[in-house]
Design a protein around this motif. Structure first.
Motif, PDB file in Angstrom:
ATOM      1  N   ALA A 135       2.310   1.668  -3.467  1.00 17.39           N
ATOM      2  CA  ALA A 135       1.259   2.109  -4.391  1.00 17.39           C
ATOM      3  C   ALA A 135       0.922   3.577  -4.191  1.00 17.39           C
ATOM      4  O   ALA A 135       0.623   4.294  -5.162  1.00 17.39           O
ATOM      5  CB  ALA A 135       0.015   1.252  -4.221  1.00 17.39           C
ATOM      6  N   ALA A 136       0.976   4.046  -2.952  1.00 12.76           N
ATOM      7  CA  ALA A 136       0.664   5.456  -2.684  1.00 12.76           C
ATOM      8  C   ALA A 136       1.678   6.367  -3.373  1.00 12.76           C
ATOM      9  O   ALA A 136       1.312   7.411  -3.946  1.00 12.76           O
ATOM     10  CB  ALA A 136       0.637   5.710  -1.179  1.00 12.76           C
ATOM     11  N   ARG A 171       0.829  -1.210   0.000  1.00 13.38           N
ATOM     12  CA  ARG A 171       0.000   0.000   0.000  1.00 13.38           C
ATOM     13  C   ARG A 171       0.866   1.264   0.000  1.00 13.38           C
ATOM     14  O   ARG A 171       0.541   2.246  -0.679  1.00 13.38           O
ATOM     15  CB  ARG A 171      -0.938   0.000   1.208  1.00 13.38           C
ATOM     16  CG  ARG A 171      -2.117  -0.953   1.065  1.00 13.38           C
ATOM     17  CD  ARG A 171      -3.191  -0.671   2.098  1.00 13.38           C
ATOM     18  NE  ARG A 171      -2.734  -0.930   3.458  1.00 13.38           N
ATOM     19  CZ  ARG A 171      -2.857  -2.097   4.065  1.00 13.38           C
ATOM     20  NH1 ARG A 171      -3.408  -3.138   3.421  1.00 13.38           N
ATOM     21  NH2 ARG A 171      -2.436  -2.262   5.308  1.00 13.38           N
ATOM     22  N   ASP A 177       3.504   5.534  -6.077  1.00 10.67           N
ATOM     23  CA  ASP A 177       3.249   5.404  -7.515  1.00 10.67           C
ATOM     24  C   ASP A 177       2.069   6.265  -7.942  1.00 10.67           C
ATOM     25  O   ASP A 177       2.128   6.982  -8.954  1.00 10.67           O
ATOM     26  CB  ASP A 177       2.966   3.943  -7.868  1.00 10.67           C
ATOM     27  CG  ASP A 177       4.224   3.096  -7.939  1.00 10.67           C
ATOM     28  OD1 ASP A 177       5.323   3.666  -8.008  1.00 10.67           O
ATOM     29  OD2 ASP A 177       4.092   1.860  -7.929  1.00 10.67           O
ATOM     30  N   ASP A 178       0.978   6.191  -7.193  1.00 10.94           N
ATOM     31  CA  ASP A 178      -0.229   6.927  -7.558  1.00 10.94           C
ATOM     32  C   ASP A 178       0.002   8.433  -7.525  1.00 10.94           C
ATOM     33  O   ASP A 178      -0.513   9.171  -8.385  1.00 10.94           O
ATOM     34  CB  ASP A 178      -1.381   6.548  -6.626  1.00 10.94           C
ATOM     35  CG  ASP A 178      -1.874   5.126  -6.842  1.00 10.94           C
ATOM     36  OD1 ASP A 178      -1.532   4.529  -7.885  1.00 10.94           O
ATOM     37  OD2 ASP A 178      -2.586   4.605  -5.958  1.00 10.94           O
ATOM     38  N   LEU A 219       2.020   9.168 -10.660  1.00 13.71           N
ATOM     39  CA  LEU A 219       1.224   8.916 -11.865  1.00 13.71           C
ATOM     40  C   LEU A 219       0.141   9.963 -12.065  1.00 13.71           C
ATOM     41  O   LEU A 219      -0.277  10.224 -13.202  1.00 13.71           O
ATOM     42  CB  LEU A 219       0.591   7.524 -11.793  1.00 13.71           C
ATOM     43  CG  LEU A 219       1.522   6.351 -12.080  1.00 13.71           C
ATOM     44  CD1 LEU A 219       0.825   5.025 -11.768  1.00 13.71           C
ATOM     45  CD2 LEU A 219       1.992   6.371 -13.532  1.00 13.71           C
ATOM     46  N   GLY A 220      -0.312  10.570 -10.972  1.00 15.05           N
ATOM     47  CA  GLY A 220      -1.293  11.640 -11.102  1.00 15.05           C
ATOM     48  C   GLY A 220      -0.783  12.809 -11.924  1.00 15.05           C
ATOM     49  O   GLY A 220      -1.569  13.555 -12.521  1.00 15.05           O
ATOM     50  N   GLU A 232       0.788  -0.643 -18.248  1.00 21.79           N
ATOM     51  CA  GLU A 232       0.124  -0.501 -16.953  1.00 21.79           C
ATOM     52  C   GLU A 232       0.948  -1.032 -15.783  1.00 21.79           C
ATOM     53  O   GLU A 232       0.813  -0.550 -14.667  1.00 21.79           O
ATOM     54  CB  GLU A 232      -1.233  -1.221 -16.983  1.00 21.79           C
ATOM     55  CG  GLU A 232      -2.218  -0.631 -17.979  1.00 21.79           C
ATOM     56  CD  GLU A 232      -2.692   0.759 -17.603  1.00 21.79           C
ATOM     57  OE1 GLU A 232      -2.572   1.137 -16.426  1.00 21.79           O
ATOM     58  OE2 GLU A 232      -3.174   1.468 -18.500  1.00 21.79           O
ATOM     59  N   ARG A 255       0.671  10.536 -15.967  1.00 23.68           N
ATOM     60  CA  ARG A 255      -0.267   9.994 -16.949  1.00 23.68           C
ATOM     61  C   ARG A 255      -0.961  11.084 -17.775  1.00 23.68           C
ATOM     62  O   ARG A 255      -0.930  11.018 -19.023  1.00 23.68           O
ATOM     63  CB  ARG A 255      -1.302   9.088 -16.277  1.00 23.68           C
ATOM     64  CG  ARG A 255      -2.200   8.365 -17.278  1.00 23.68           C
ATOM     65  CD  ARG A 255      -3.266   7.537 -16.578  1.00 23.68           C
ATOM     66  NE  ARG A 255      -2.725   6.344 -15.969  1.00 23.68           N
ATOM     67  CZ  ARG A 255      -2.613   5.186 -16.604  1.00 23.68           C
ATOM     68  NH1 ARG A 255      -2.974   5.074 -17.865  1.00 23.68           N
ATOM     69  NH2 ARG A 255      -2.132   4.123 -15.978  1.00 23.68           N
TER      70      ARG A 255
END
Length: 272
Positions: A53-54, A50, A56-57, A60-61, A78, A64
């Motif tokens: 992933a936080a 988690r 990465d997100d 990516l915000g 992906e 992307r």
């Protein structure tokens, strides 16, 4: 239009894309730099995943939408840990937090990378190191640079005078690959001057491109941790192949990037 004119037009278009890619990775890097500091504690694999992933997100915000705006027709890989050849066409291969595990442990070795791949060939890449502010770029046919300074690989007289490096491709690697990594490190400890082992791969590869270390190898591996460095090293005058000396592609099972003067010796050592 002649082939030369088409090539010139494409190179100019890719150079503009690279400039936009640099802006995107720097913006994503700023987000990750703000999140960097204390060690992020985790008591289970789920908690660790988690936290990864936080990060990465968050990156990516930025990446992307920015990269999609730059090249709407390019598809998006992906999963950053995936390997193998890509379908034909253009793809963004991105690692939003290369060395993410280091970031969580308050270690400085991490980066943001974005590479545009066209028909399985990397055509441009940007690697940003937020803690130092360094941005490494490469454009197919246009050279490799640290900011505006051209990069050039080293020219050691032999493997016995060389600093070499390797990296762990991914957690939970197949035992066969793990044993091959171990035996290759032993072989390099015998033949090379110094052996460095750490993640992530890209930070070793920017050092090969910059002439600071002389070779990097890895068994298995994901596209996102090898494609940026493959283009940087090639454009800096280095040799990129698999560990047996054959041409490297994203579908290869091993990777080797070296100064040209020691490529044959490195292949021989890794083939033992």
């Amino acid at each position: 239009m002649s082939e030369t004119m088409r090539t010139t037009d494409r190179t100019g278009s890719d150079a503009a894309l690279l400039a936009g890619t640099v802006i995107a990775v720097r913006a994503a890097g700023s987000v990750l730099r703000e999140r960097f500091g204390d060690v992020v504690a985790h008591q289970s694999r789920d908690e660790l995943m988690r936290a990864l992933a936080a990060n990465d997100d968050a990156a990516l915000g930025i990446l992307r939408p920015s990269l999609t705006d730059l090249r709407p027709q390019a598809r998006w890989v992906e999963e950053e840990l995936e390997g193998g050849a890509l379908p034909p066409g253009e793809w963004w291969v991105v690692d939003p937090a290369e060395g993410n595990i280091n970031h969580l442990h308050a270690l400085p070795e991490w980066a943001v990378t974005a590479t545009l791949v066209r028909d399985n060939q990397p055509v441009l890449t940007a690697v940003h190191l937020p803690l130092t502010g360094e941005t490494y770029t490469a454009l197919a046919g246009g050279g490799a640079h640290l900011h505006d300074r051209p990069l050039r690989v080293s020219a050691p007289a032999g493997l016995g005078l060389s600093i070499v490096a390797t990296s762990q491709a991914r957690p939970d690697e197949d035992e066969r690959v793990v044993r091959r990594v171990g035996s290759s490190i032993t072989a390099m400890l015998v033949d090379a001057l110094v052996v460095r082992t750490a993640v992530p791969a890209t930070l070793h590869l920017v050092n090969v491109a910059a002439g600071r270390i002389d070779a990097f190898w890895q068994f298995a591996g994901a596209r996102a941790d090898l494609l940026p460095g493959a283009l940087l090293v090639t454009e800096a005058g280095g040799r990129v192949s698999d560990a047996e000396g054959r041409p490297w592609t994203p579908a290869s099972e091993s990777f080797l990037a070296t100064a040209p003067t020691i490529h044959a010796e490195a292949v021989a050592t890794l083939s033992r």
